[in-house]
Design an enzyme around this catalytic site. Structure first.
Site, PDB file in Angstrom:
ATOM      1  N   LYS A  60       0.789  -1.231   0.000  1.00 41.08           N
ATOM      2  CA  LYS A  60       0.000   0.000   0.000  1.00 41.08           C
ATOM      3  C   LYS A  60       0.826   1.289   0.000  1.00 41.08           C
ATOM      4  O   LYS A  60       0.352   2.334  -0.446  1.00 41.08           O
ATOM      5  CB  LYS A  60      -0.925   0.000   1.215  1.00 41.08           C
ATOM      6  CG  LYS A  60      -2.009  -1.084   1.165  1.00 41.08           C
ATOM      7  CD  LYS A  60      -3.161  -0.674   0.258  1.00 41.08           C
ATOM      8  CE  LYS A  60      -4.343  -1.620   0.412  1.00 41.08           C
ATOM      9  NZ  LYS A  60      -5.470  -1.225  -0.463  1.00 41.08           N
ATOM     10  N   SER A 315       0.822  -9.832  -0.814  1.00 40.40           N
ATOM     11  CA  SER A 315       0.456  -8.423  -0.674  1.00 40.40           C
ATOM     12  C   SER A 315       0.847  -7.783   0.649  1.00 40.40           C
ATOM     13  O   SER A 315       1.156  -6.598   0.689  1.00 40.40           O
ATOM     14  CB  SER A 315      -1.051  -8.259  -0.895  1.00 40.40           C
ATOM     15  OG  SER A 315      -1.749  -9.141  -0.036  1.00 40.40           O
TER      16      SER A 315
END
Lengths: 329, 329
Positions: A60, A315
């Site tokens: 992110k 991720s």
């Protein structure tokens, strides 16, 4: 010329390369790990792009840093605001800290403690909301009005999508021979960026999304040909409970080759392999790509028979591990 | 010319470079990870050489592969034998499999299950022993006589020491500016190889050993000026319970700059940071270098004041995590 050729998507290779130049000094170029044991299990050569080692413990920071650094001084003077179950929240806090501006973070009450701790560590100001998307958005909107901060949406934003797409630039430079990439899907920011980046560099590459069965709005959307949202979600993968937005949906609709759904049992089994074989400490959302490549739905799909070099995006790695530490005391 | 100059140690830069050429195709070049958060905690720039990502989940495959590939065909025809609490056992099994010969592995009854599973996964034949060094050696000796297999000692062996030393070649190529390396110490194979390699490449580099207080034979040996063994050991770090050998002791005595001891509480705290901040899944022995750099004994030592770029060898990642998986079911 068919309709697809006329569509302009939210990002492209130019905006992704720009993002990479902009954020390069502030992010990690994450390593790609391999494992002979996992290759044997999958029957494919697997390349794990480990964004769990990224700053803040998840990919992110790429999008958040790109967004915060793209804004003009007068736009960001009053800070940034977002709503997020955790990883985008921490990333935006970190990016705001880099620029010396406040970050107001709306977090649903059911967010994992370690993700909330990350937000605090990076100096974000926390405002709690209920767990629904409606409540998250309403609270963020109120904070925005009260503070004058700029909203940086967790995924439905060109700068965010371009930032996440920088993963493709690195991965295809590290392992150019990859012929398929498996990407977790939630709101679609990660997969949109990765797809737009990867297919621009290597048009023959296939992109497969991995989604929890208990939050399979993207699979349902693709089947229906329109954005489907769900009345509620139920999955251990706390990072994969959002629904597609109007900027991410066209990419998923047109360019993502398939969506594989897996249940929570398969996700936990893949987590176990990641910790015990690959030795990476990941969160459930981070394991879903491995779960997908090991699923029957993937193995039995003739379309992937000739794809032998598979990139898997891990991720993130933010998981509460207190049960483990308590066992040592 | 003082006495030290005349000493020939068990390995040197030539044998280490030879080892690297020999084992290169069969091992991972493990990545070096960094973390801004951990740098802040330590007040130093830390570079984690992640041997937990090595084949078999630990650095041991370097030495074991070098040893097995160094042997002549007629020497290894009847296989190899060793005694080990786990990581060398799995590594030797894997190296033997590579060469198509049997591996007989003597394992003490208290070895962690995941390490025993690794031996089975790689096709090693397990023979159980009691937990003492005496019992381990006696059983291995018996197996050796019965099978005609060659003993590959876990650390007191030139080929093993040379193999482990290949870590220094990689680390100083990856981060040439490192001025101190912290290395876990047990039997001394790892630290001997790393020290002989690193000081040959960069004579100014400092080497600090990290040892559990409950198995501090190396610290006691260095203080006494002779090899000290202990009647028993008591530490969570199951990989660090062996004592120095006659090939590793001279290196520790002459070339290792200091030994830092830490207690099990500090090891668990460092493990927690490794999982939660660095996102690597490690075993207690693998966390001891971080525990050492964060200890008061290290921080308060004026000798390291000017050493700001610290390499830390994360030796391995084989830990039973069942308590974690049970929490998800």
């Amino acid at each position: 010329m068919d309709e697809k050729d006329q569509i302009t998507y939210a990002a492209d290779i130019v905006s992704i390369k720009e993002a990479h130049r902009r954020i390069g000094p502030y992010i990690h170029r994450t390593p790609v790990l391999t494992s002979g044991s996992l290759d044997s299990l999958a029957g494919k050569q697997l390349f794990f792009k480990c964004e769990c080692f990224q700053k803040g413990g998840a990919f992110k920071i790429r999008g958040a840093t790109n967004a915060v650094l793209s804004l003009e001084d007068d736009q960001v003077a009053k800070g940034v605001v977002t709503h997020s179950s955790g990883n985008h929240a921490a990333a935006l806090s970190l990016a705001a800290k880099l620029r010396g501006i406040p970050a107001y973070i709306v977090i649903p009450k059911n967010a994992p403690k370690c993700k909330v701790d990350n937000v605090k560590r990076y100096g974000g100001q926390i405002i709690w909301s209920e767990t629904t998307v409606q409540s998250r958005e309403a609270v963020a909107s109120k904070v925005q009005q009260e503070t004058g901060a700029v909203l940086v949406h967790p995924f439905n934003d060109k700068r965010i999508i371009s930032g996440q797409g920088t993963i493709s630039l690195e991965l295809l430079e590290q392992i150019p021979e990859i012929d398929l990439i498996i990407v977790p899907i939630s709101g679609g920011g990660l997969i949109s960026g990765v797809t737009l980046g990867a297919k621009a560099i290597k048009p023959s590459i296939r992109i497969v999304a991995a989604e929890p069965k208990g939050a399979d709005d993207a699979a349902q959307s693709k089947a229906a040909g329109r954005i489907v949202t769900l009345p509620h979600t139920n999955t251990i993968a706390d990072g994969l409970r959002a629904f597609l937005g109007d900027l991410t949906w066209p990419v998923v609709r047109d360019l993502v080759d398939d969506i594989i759904t897996v249940d929570d049992r398969e996700i936990v089994e893949a987590m176990k392999l990641c910790y015990e074989i690959l030795k990476v400490a990941i969160e459930p959302s981070g394991a879903i790509g491995l779960a997908a490549v090991l699923s029957n739905q993937f193995r039995n799909n003739a379309a992937w028979k000739n794809c032998n070099k598979v990139g898997i995006i891990i991720s993130g790695g933010n998981l509460d591990l207190n049960v483990l530490w308590e066992s040592f005391s």
